[in-house]
Scaffold this motif. Structure first.
Motif, PDB file in Angstrom:
ATOM      1  N   HIS A  60       0.819  -1.199   0.000  1.00 28.55           N
ATOM      2  CA  HIS A  60       0.000   0.000   0.000  1.00 28.55           C
ATOM      3  C   HIS A  60       0.867   1.269   0.000  1.00 28.55           C
ATOM      4  CE1 HIS A  60      -3.948  -1.949   1.662  1.00 28.55           C
ATOM      5  NE2 HIS A  60      -3.676  -2.264   0.416  1.00 28.55           N
ATOM      6  N   PHE A  61       0.456   2.223  -0.816  1.00 25.27           N
ATOM      7  CA  PHE A  61       1.083   3.536  -0.902  1.00 25.27           C
ATOM      8  C   PHE A  61       0.004   4.536  -1.245  1.00 25.27           C
ATOM      9  CE2 PHE A  61       2.390   6.938  -3.721  1.00 25.27           C
ATOM     10  CZ  PHE A  61       3.399   7.547  -3.003  1.00 25.27           C
ATOM     11  N   PHE A  62       0.094   5.754  -0.710  1.00 23.86           N
ATOM     12  CA  PHE A  62      -0.823   6.805  -1.127  1.00 23.86           C
ATOM     13  C   PHE A  62      -0.133   8.150  -1.029  1.00 23.86           C
ATOM     14  CE2 PHE A  62      -1.652   6.583   3.454  1.00 23.86           C
ATOM     15  CZ  PHE A  62      -1.483   7.917   3.799  1.00 23.86           C
ATOM     16  N   CYS A  63      -0.679   9.119  -1.739  1.00 28.17           N
ATOM     17  CA  CYS A  63      -0.237  10.503  -1.669  1.00 28.17           C
ATOM     18  C   CYS A  63      -1.426  11.361  -2.066  1.00 28.17           C
ATOM     19  CB  CYS A  63       0.944  10.743  -2.610  1.00 28.17           C
ATOM     20  SG  CYS A  63       1.535  12.459  -2.647  1.00 28.17           S
ATOM     21  N   GLY A  64      -1.887  12.214  -1.164  1.00 31.61           N
ATOM     22  CA  GLY A  64      -3.036  13.046  -1.476  1.00 31.61           C
ATOM     23  C   GLY A  64      -3.342  14.025  -0.360  1.00 31.61           C
ATOM     24  N   GLU A  65      -4.211  14.968  -0.666  1.00 35.04           N
ATOM     25  CA  GLU A  65      -4.614  15.976   0.301  1.00 35.04           C
ATOM     26  C   GLU A  65      -5.613  15.397   1.301  1.00 35.04           C
ATOM     27  OE1 GLU A  65      -5.114  19.810  -2.350  1.00 35.04           O
ATOM     28  OE2 GLU A  65      -4.992  17.954  -3.525  1.00 35.04           O
ATOM     29  N   ALA A  66      -5.587  15.941   2.516  1.00 34.74           N
ATOM     30  CA  ALA A  66      -6.333  15.358   3.628  1.00 34.74           C
ATOM     31  C   ALA A  66      -7.761  15.878   3.693  1.00 34.74           C
ATOM     32  CB  ALA A  66      -5.621  15.662   4.944  1.00 34.74           C
ATOM     33  N   PHE A  67      -8.710  14.942   3.698  1.00 32.82           N
ATOM     34  CA  PHE A  67     -10.107  15.196   4.037  1.00 32.82           C
ATOM     35  C   PHE A  67     -10.263  14.685   5.462  1.00 32.82           C
ATOM     36  CE2 PHE A  67     -14.564  14.246   4.481  1.00 32.82           C
ATOM     37  CZ  PHE A  67     -15.244  15.162   3.688  1.00 32.82           C
ATOM     38  N   THR A  68     -10.380  15.590   6.416  1.00 31.27           N
ATOM     39  CA  THR A  68     -10.266  15.210   7.819  1.00 31.27           C
ATOM     40  C   THR A  68     -11.611  14.899   8.464  1.00 31.27           C
ATOM     41  OG1 THR A  68     -10.346  17.508   8.572  1.00 31.27           O
ATOM     42  CG2 THR A  68      -8.170  16.587   8.087  1.00 31.27           C
ATOM     43  N   VAL A  69     -11.589  13.897   9.353  1.00 24.73           N
ATOM     44  CA  VAL A  69     -12.774  13.467  10.091  1.00 24.73           C
ATOM     45  C   VAL A  69     -12.361  13.239  11.542  1.00 24.73           C
ATOM     46  CG1 VAL A  69     -14.640  11.776  10.276  1.00 24.73           C
ATOM     47  CG2 VAL A  69     -13.641  12.295   8.025  1.00 24.73           C
ATOM     48  N   ARG A  70     -13.106  13.814  12.477  1.00 22.97           N
ATOM     49  CA  ARG A  70     -12.806  13.629  13.898  1.00 22.97           C
ATOM     50  C   ARG A  70     -13.976  12.936  14.583  1.00 22.97           C
ATOM     51  NH1 ARG A  70     -11.230  18.851  15.902  1.00 22.97           N
ATOM     52  NH2 ARG A  70     -13.402  19.280  16.450  1.00 22.97           N
ATOM     53  N   TYR A  71     -13.677  11.874  15.335  1.00 26.55           N
ATOM     54  CA  TYR A  71     -14.680  11.114  16.072  1.00 26.55           C
ATOM     55  C   TYR A  71     -14.583  11.407  17.563  1.00 26.55           C
ATOM     56  CZ  TYR A  71     -16.085   8.024  12.225  1.00 26.55           C
ATOM     57  OH  TYR A  71     -16.601   7.518  11.062  1.00 26.55           O
ATOM     58  N   ARG A  72     -15.661  11.087  18.285  1.00 34.27           N
ATOM     59  CA  ARG A  72     -15.661  11.102  19.749  1.00 34.27           C
ATOM     60  C   ARG A  72     -16.499   9.926  20.230  1.00 34.27           C
ATOM     61  NH1 ARG A  72     -20.604  12.809  21.559  1.00 34.27           N
ATOM     62  NH2 ARG A  72     -21.847  14.118  20.154  1.00 34.27           N
ATOM     63  N   PRO A  73     -16.227   9.423  21.421  1.00 34.11           N
ATOM     64  CA  PRO A  73     -17.012   8.305  21.955  1.00 34.11           C
ATOM     65  C   PRO A  73     -18.401   8.745  22.375  1.00 34.11           C
ATOM     66  CG  PRO A  73     -15.387   9.031  23.554  1.00 34.11           C
ATOM     67  CD  PRO A  73     -15.105   9.799  22.293  1.00 34.11           C
ATOM     68  N   VAL A  74     -19.368   7.819  22.302  1.00 30.99           N
ATOM     69  CA  VAL A  74     -20.735   8.073  22.746  1.00 30.99           C
ATOM     70  C   VAL A  74     -21.227   6.869  23.546  1.00 30.99           C
ATOM     71  CG1 VAL A  74     -21.332   9.587  20.836  1.00 30.99           C
ATOM     72  CG2 VAL A  74     -21.710   7.127  20.615  1.00 30.99           C
ATOM     73  N   SER A  75     -22.311   7.074  24.258  1.00 33.60           N
ATOM     74  CA  SER A  75     -22.917   5.984  25.022  1.00 33.60           C
ATOM     75  C   SER A  75     -24.400   5.859  24.698  1.00 33.60           C
ATOM     76  CB  SER A  75     -22.729   6.226  26.524  1.00 33.60           C
ATOM     77  OG  SER A  75     -23.280   7.479  26.904  1.00 33.60           O
ATOM     78  N   SER A  76     -24.814   6.431  23.548  1.00 36.59           N
ATOM     79  CA  SER A  76     -26.220   6.378  23.160  1.00 36.59           C
ATOM     80  C   SER A  76     -26.337   5.848  21.734  1.00 36.59           C
ATOM     81  CB  SER A  76     -26.854   7.771  23.248  1.00 36.59           C
ATOM     82  OG  SER A  76     -26.163   8.679  22.419  1.00 36.59           O
ATOM     83  N   THR A  77     -27.538   5.480  21.346  1.00 35.67           N
ATOM     84  CA  THR A  77     -27.772   4.946  20.014  1.00 35.67           C
ATOM     85  C   THR A  77     -28.197   6.061  19.064  1.00 35.67           C
ATOM     86  OG1 THR A  77     -30.093   4.468  20.520  1.00 35.67           O
ATOM     87  CG2 THR A  77     -28.477   2.726  20.949  1.00 35.67           C
ATOM     88  N   GLY A  78     -28.147   5.742  17.771  1.00 37.85           N
ATOM     89  CA  GLY A  78     -28.651   6.661  16.762  1.00 37.85           C
ATOM     90  C   GLY A  78     -27.695   7.750  16.345  1.00 37.85           C
ATOM     91  N   GLU A  79     -26.425   7.664  16.764  1.00 35.59           N
ATOM     92  CA  GLU A  79     -25.453   8.679  16.375  1.00 35.59           C
ATOM     93  C   GLU A  79     -24.923   8.405  14.960  1.00 35.59           C
ATOM     94  OE1 GLU A  79     -24.612  11.291  18.026  1.00 35.59           O
ATOM     95  OE2 GLU A  79     -25.138  10.940  20.129  1.00 35.59           O
ATOM     96  N   ASN A  80     -24.281   9.411  14.357  1.00 31.88           N
ATOM     97  CA  ASN A  80     -23.740   9.315  13.004  1.00 31.88           C
ATOM     98  C   ASN A  80     -22.379   8.645  13.051  1.00 31.88           C
ATOM     99  OD1 ASN A  80     -22.789   9.674  10.407  1.00 31.88           O
ATOM    100  ND2 ASN A  80     -22.672  11.907  10.533  1.00 31.88           N
ATOM    101  N   VAL A  81     -22.300   7.428  12.516  1.00 37.01           N
ATOM    102  CA  VAL A  81     -21.034   6.706  12.534  1.00 37.01           C
ATOM    103  C   VAL A  81     -20.116   7.141  11.399  1.00 37.01           C
ATOM    104  CG1 VAL A  81     -21.672   4.717  11.091  1.00 37.01           C
ATOM    105  CG2 VAL A  81     -20.055   4.420  12.997  1.00 37.01           C
TER     106      VAL A  81
END
Length: 248
Positions: A60-81
């Motif tokens: 595997h190799f890649f080179c490209g500009e970053a599309f960033t995504v930040r997650y946080r923990p949850v303890s409930s249902t129905g959140e956007n994964v």
């Protein structure tokens, strides 16, 4: 260069900084190793070596500009994964900050198949990914801290898209360049891209001169001394400049 990501409706998201055409620099960077780019970052005093992320496959190799995504923990249902993949431009890299968590995955085979079909360059996960066989079969590059099959649904949620993130202790902004190979991943700030690429090209050029000298029968220690090998990555002192000449 691919078009910048469209504005997203999530109030926590932001548009990618910049907008200048860096496609030529991205192409030049794609011909360089992470080792050469890392040495250039050292020479310029720019932190960019992302610690602890490894490719799912050694090919595997890649080179490209970053599309960033930040997650946080949850303890409930129905959140956007993570329903962001259709907004990632062709040729960009999905960069996911899940704080290095080993608790659950934030990337699997559905995302892999979709990303591969859309021509996305690869995925970097500071955390856990799963469905590794799908990545290998598709030839789609994934670099992550670990692999584990446990789903992220109802355990994590997307906190922000195209926001500043941290990968392996390195700050990454949307649109920064990410390069990954068998030795790991480096992040290059967009504003420093031209300088880093130029210095890395000069460093790799000097290293090729050393290899050529050794092939021609010269002692390695002599070749290294001749071409200033031990100072290539230093911010000052003997080494190459951005134009490829040896420094004093």
């Amino acid at each position: 260069m691919a078009e910048r990501p469209p504005s997203l409706t999530d109030p926590k998201s932001s548009s990618v900084k910049g907008g200048e055409d860096v496609s030529g620099l991205v192409e030049r960077a794609s011909r360089l190793s992470t080792s050469g780019l890392s040495d250039a970052l050292d020479k310029l005093g720019i932190p960019g070596q992302i610690a602890g992320l490894r490719p799912i496959s050694p090919h595997h190799f890649f080179c490209g500009e970053a599309f960033t995504v930040r997650y946080r923990p949850v303890s409930s249902t129905g959140e956007n994964v993570g329903d962001y993949i259709d907004d990632v431009p062709t040729g960009w890299v999905v960069a996911i900050d899940n704080q290095g968590s080993p608790e659950c995955t934030v990337w699997g085979d559905i995302l892999t198949e979709t990303a591969s079909a859309r021509g996305i360059a690869g995925t970097v996960v500071d955390g856990t990914s799963r469905d590794s066989a799908a990545s290998v079969d598709a030839g789609y590059p994934i670099f992550s801290r670990s692999t584990w099959m446990r789903t992220g649904k109802d355990r994590v949620t997307v906190e922000g898209i195209n926001v500043p993130i941290v990968l392996g202790g390195v700050n990454v902004e949307p649109g920064d360049l990410l390069v990954g190979d068998l030795d790991g991943v480096v992040a290059i700030p967009r504003a420093s891209l031209a300088q880093v690429v130029e210095v890395a090209e000069a460093i790799e050029g000097v290293e090729e001169q050393i290899r050529a000298a050794v092939r021609a029968g010269q002692r390695l220690d002599h070749a290294r001394a001749t071409y200033g090998y031990h100072g290539l990555q230093r911010a000052s002192g003997r080494g190459v400049t951005a134009t490829g000449s040896q420094g004093s």
